[in-house]
Design a protein around this motif. Structure first.
Motif, PDB file in Angstrom:
ATOM      1  N   PHE A  18     -61.523 -69.075  22.742  1.00 45.81           N
ATOM      2  CA  PHE A  18     -62.356 -67.952  22.528  1.00 45.81           C
ATOM      3  C   PHE A  18     -63.680 -68.111  23.575  1.00 45.81           C
ATOM      4  CE2 PHE A  18     -66.114 -66.898  20.195  1.00 45.81           C
ATOM      5  CZ  PHE A  18     -65.859 -65.452  19.939  1.00 45.81           C
ATOM      6  N   VAL A  19     -64.484 -69.444  23.531  1.00 48.82           N
ATOM      7  CA  VAL A  19     -65.562 -69.572  24.272  1.00 48.82           C
ATOM      8  C   VAL A  19     -65.211 -69.541  25.705  1.00 48.82           C
ATOM      9  CG1 VAL A  19     -67.201 -71.548  25.211  1.00 48.82           C
ATOM     10  CG2 VAL A  19     -66.396 -71.349  22.856  1.00 48.82           C
ATOM     11  N   LEU A  20     -64.173 -69.844  26.199  1.00 47.30           N
ATOM     12  CA  LEU A  20     -63.861 -69.453  27.835  1.00 47.30           C
ATOM     13  C   LEU A  20     -63.738 -68.020  28.036  1.00 47.30           C
ATOM     14  CD1 LEU A  20     -61.272 -72.182  28.542  1.00 47.30           C
ATOM     15  CD2 LEU A  20     -63.398 -72.160  29.608  1.00 47.30           C
ATOM     16  N   MET A  21     -62.904 -67.400  27.256  1.00 43.84           N
ATOM     17  CA  MET A  21     -62.696 -65.690  27.356  1.00 43.84           C
ATOM     18  C   MET A  21     -63.989 -65.146  27.331  1.00 43.84           C
ATOM     19  SD  MET A  21     -59.185 -64.828  25.822  1.00 43.84           S
ATOM     20  CE  MET A  21     -57.809 -65.652  26.089  1.00 43.84           C
ATOM     21  N   LYS A  22     -64.927 -65.454  26.208  1.00 45.11           N
ATOM     22  CA  LYS A  22     -66.130 -64.696  25.914  1.00 45.11           C
ATOM     23  C   LYS A  22     -67.415 -65.155  26.834  1.00 45.11           C
ATOM     24  CE  LYS A  22     -68.527 -62.204  23.032  1.00 45.11           C
ATOM     25  NZ  LYS A  22     -68.298 -60.871  22.869  1.00 45.11           N
ATOM     26  N   PHE A  23     -67.361 -66.185  27.264  1.00 46.87           N
ATOM     27  CA  PHE A  23     -68.580 -66.545  28.145  1.00 46.87           C
ATOM     28  C   PHE A  23     -68.215 -67.199  29.446  1.00 46.87           C
ATOM     29  CE2 PHE A  23     -69.628 -67.394  23.715  1.00 46.87           C
ATOM     30  CZ  PHE A  23     -70.824 -66.737  23.586  1.00 46.87           C
ATOM     31  N   VAL A  24     -67.305 -67.855  29.873  1.00 47.08           N
ATOM     32  CA  VAL A  24     -67.046 -68.480  30.754  1.00 47.08           C
ATOM     33  C   VAL A  24     -66.285 -67.462  32.038  1.00 47.08           C
ATOM     34  CG1 VAL A  24     -65.889 -70.555  32.204  1.00 47.08           C
ATOM     35  CG2 VAL A  24     -67.053 -70.825  29.868  1.00 47.08           C
ATOM     36  N   PHE A  25     -65.336 -67.034  31.403  1.00 51.46           N
ATOM     37  CA  PHE A  25     -64.353 -66.088  32.459  1.00 51.46           C
ATOM     38  C   PHE A  25     -65.332 -64.884  32.862  1.00 51.46           C
ATOM     39  CE2 PHE A  25     -60.095 -67.907  30.530  1.00 51.46           C
ATOM     40  CZ  PHE A  25     -60.226 -68.746  31.270  1.00 51.46           C
ATOM     41  N   PRO A  26     -65.957 -64.268  31.786  1.00 50.74           N
ATOM     42  CA  PRO A  26     -66.721 -62.892  32.386  1.00 50.74           C
ATOM     43  C   PRO A  26     -67.863 -63.489  33.550  1.00 50.74           C
ATOM     44  CG  PRO A  26     -66.517 -62.826  30.043  1.00 50.74           C
ATOM     45  CD  PRO A  26     -65.922 -64.311  30.658  1.00 50.74           C
ATOM     46  N   LYS A  27     -68.290 -64.609  33.244  1.00 55.15           N
ATOM     47  CA  LYS A  27     -69.418 -65.102  34.512  1.00 55.15           C
ATOM     48  C   LYS A  27     -68.702 -65.379  35.714  1.00 55.15           C
ATOM     49  CE  LYS A  27     -73.351 -65.359  32.246  1.00 55.15           C
ATOM     50  NZ  LYS A  27     -74.619 -64.656  32.734  1.00 55.15           N
ATOM     51  N   MET A  28     -67.365 -66.146  35.504  1.00 55.16           N
ATOM     52  CA  MET A  28     -66.655 -66.167  36.698  1.00 55.16           C
ATOM     53  C   MET A  28     -66.062 -64.959  37.295  1.00 55.16           C
ATOM     54  SD  MET A  28     -64.263 -69.449  35.535  1.00 55.16           S
ATOM     55  CE  MET A  28     -63.117 -69.581  36.717  1.00 55.16           C
ATOM     56  N   GLU A  29     -65.871 -64.086  36.578  1.00 56.81           N
ATOM     57  CA  GLU A  29     -65.436 -62.717  37.121  1.00 56.81           C
ATOM     58  C   GLU A  29     -66.403 -62.116  37.972  1.00 56.81           C
ATOM     59  OE1 GLU A  29     -62.697 -60.018  38.243  1.00 56.81           O
ATOM     60  OE2 GLU A  29     -62.040 -61.758  36.940  1.00 56.81           O
ATOM     61  N   GLU A  30     -67.510 -62.148  37.230  1.00 59.16           N
ATOM     62  CA  GLU A  30     -68.881 -61.685  38.120  1.00 59.16           C
ATOM     63  C   GLU A  30     -69.032 -62.369  39.329  1.00 59.16           C
ATOM     64  OE1 GLU A  30     -72.167 -61.712  35.455  1.00 59.16           O
ATOM     65  OE2 GLU A  30     -71.197 -60.639  33.966  1.00 59.16           O
ATOM     66  N   THR A  31     -68.996 -63.717  39.457  1.00 58.06           N
ATOM     67  CA  THR A  31     -69.144 -64.467  40.454  1.00 58.06           C
ATOM     68  C   THR A  31     -68.131 -64.015  41.518  1.00 58.06           C
ATOM     69  OG1 THR A  31     -70.016 -66.205  39.168  1.00 58.06           O
ATOM     70  CG2 THR A  31     -69.282 -66.826  41.390  1.00 58.06           C
ATOM     71  N   THR A  44     -54.772 -77.157  17.239  1.00 52.60           N
ATOM     72  CA  THR A  44     -54.635 -75.614  17.487  1.00 52.60           C
ATOM     73  C   THR A  44     -55.924 -74.818  17.165  1.00 52.60           C
ATOM     74  OG1 THR A  44     -52.281 -75.587  16.702  1.00 52.60           O
ATOM     75  CG2 THR A  44     -53.348 -73.608  16.655  1.00 52.60           C
ATOM     76  N   ILE A  45     -56.790 -75.392  16.481  1.00 52.53           N
ATOM     77  CA  ILE A  45     -58.110 -74.879  15.951  1.00 52.53           C
ATOM     78  C   ILE A  45     -58.879 -75.205  17.123  1.00 52.53           C
ATOM     79  CG2 ILE A  45     -60.029 -74.874  14.442  1.00 52.53           C
ATOM     80  CD1 ILE A  45     -58.155 -75.463  12.225  1.00 52.53           C
ATOM     81  N   ALA A  46     -59.015 -76.436  17.795  1.00 56.05           N
ATOM     82  CA  ALA A  46     -59.804 -76.487  18.691  1.00 56.05           C
ATOM     83  C   ALA A  46     -59.406 -75.827  20.067  1.00 56.05           C
ATOM     84  CB  ALA A  46     -59.664 -78.053  18.970  1.00 56.05           C
ATOM     85  N   PHE A  47     -58.247 -75.632  20.332  1.00 56.96           N
ATOM     86  CA  PHE A  47     -57.571 -74.923  21.389  1.00 56.96           C
ATOM     87  C   PHE A  47     -58.016 -73.387  21.366  1.00 56.96           C
ATOM     88  CE2 PHE A  47     -54.411 -72.469  23.613  1.00 56.96           C
ATOM     89  CZ  PHE A  47     -54.528 -72.761  24.862  1.00 56.96           C
ATOM     90  N   ALA A  48     -57.994 -72.870  19.972  1.00 57.75           N
ATOM     91  CA  ALA A  48     -58.053 -71.385  20.107  1.00 57.75           C
ATOM     92  C   ALA A  48     -59.732 -71.420  20.208  1.00 57.75           C
ATOM     93  CB  ALA A  48     -57.850 -70.939  18.369  1.00 57.75           C
ATOM     94  N   LEU A  49     -60.506 -72.123  19.392  1.00 57.11           N
ATOM     95  CA  LEU A  49     -61.918 -72.009  19.762  1.00 57.11           C
ATOM     96  C   LEU A  49     -62.334 -72.336  21.381  1.00 57.11           C
ATOM     97  CD1 LEU A  49     -64.878 -72.106  18.329  1.00 57.11           C
ATOM     98  CD2 LEU A  49     -64.675 -74.521  18.013  1.00 57.11           C
ATOM     99  N   LEU A  50     -61.835 -73.095  21.684  1.00 64.49           N
ATOM    100  CA  LEU A  50     -61.906 -73.498  23.509  1.00 64.49           C
ATOM    101  C   LEU A  50     -61.692 -72.148  24.343  1.00 64.49           C
ATOM    102  CD1 LEU A  50     -62.642 -75.189  25.853  1.00 64.49           C
ATOM    103  CD2 LEU A  50     -60.369 -75.848  25.758  1.00 64.49           C
TER     104      LEU A  50
END
Length: 177
Positions: free
Chosen positions: A33-46, A25-31
């Protein structure tokens, strides 16, 4: 190891181990958080950049198509004007050719008339010359013949000329009747 073996023997395979659940659960939450904070905004911009590029390309293509259609219409108008101008030039050339032809024919006719008139004048002058020569010759022959018939000499120039002229005038008036 015996403890693990006991625990593994006691553990139900259908139920997960609670420590693994917590770590997962902690690993999933951390994953997440990282996806929503860094990856998804970059993908959205792209994705936004890609959508804007596609929409811009479509708009650019539409503008290019509209410009091409405008140029095509302009080309068609210029072509129609060129054809009209060519027809006008062709008609003017025909009219000019007809005018030149008429001028040449008129000049040729004038030249023909001038040549005919000059020929007639020349013929009339030559006819007068021939008539004068014939009168003189006919007069001389007539005087000689009359002298032989009458038996006297008609050599007197004044008498001969008057006699010959009267004779020829009588012939002309007799021939004109």
């Amino acid at each position: 190891m015996s403890y693990l073996a006991e625990e593994a023997a006691e553990h139900n395979p259908i139920l997960p181990i609670w420590q693994e659940l917590v770590v997962g659960t902690i690993a999933f939450a951390l994953l997440c958080f990282v996806l929503m904070k860094f990856v998804f905004p970059k993908m959205e911009e792209t994705f936004k950049a890609r959508v804007e590029a596609i929409e811009g390309g479509i708009q650019k293509a539409e503008r290019a198509q509209a410009e091409a259609n405008g140029l095509l219409e302009q080309y068609k108008l210029q072509l129609a004007e060129a054809r009209t101008e060519a027809a006008k030039i062709r008609d003017e050339a025909r009219a000019d050719a007809e005018g030149i032809r008429s001028d040449v024919l008129a000049k040729a006719q004038e030249e023909r008339d001038r040549i005919i008139a000059a020929g007639r004048e020349s013929l009339a002058a030559e006819r007068q010359t021939i008539i004068r020569e014939l009168r003189s010759e006919v007069g001389t022959l007539a005087v000689n013949l009359a002298g032989k018939i009458v038996g006297e000499s008609l050599e007197d120039e004044a008498r001969r000329k008057g006699t010959v002229d009267r004779f020829l005038t009588d012939l002309q008036t007799t021939g004109a009747r």
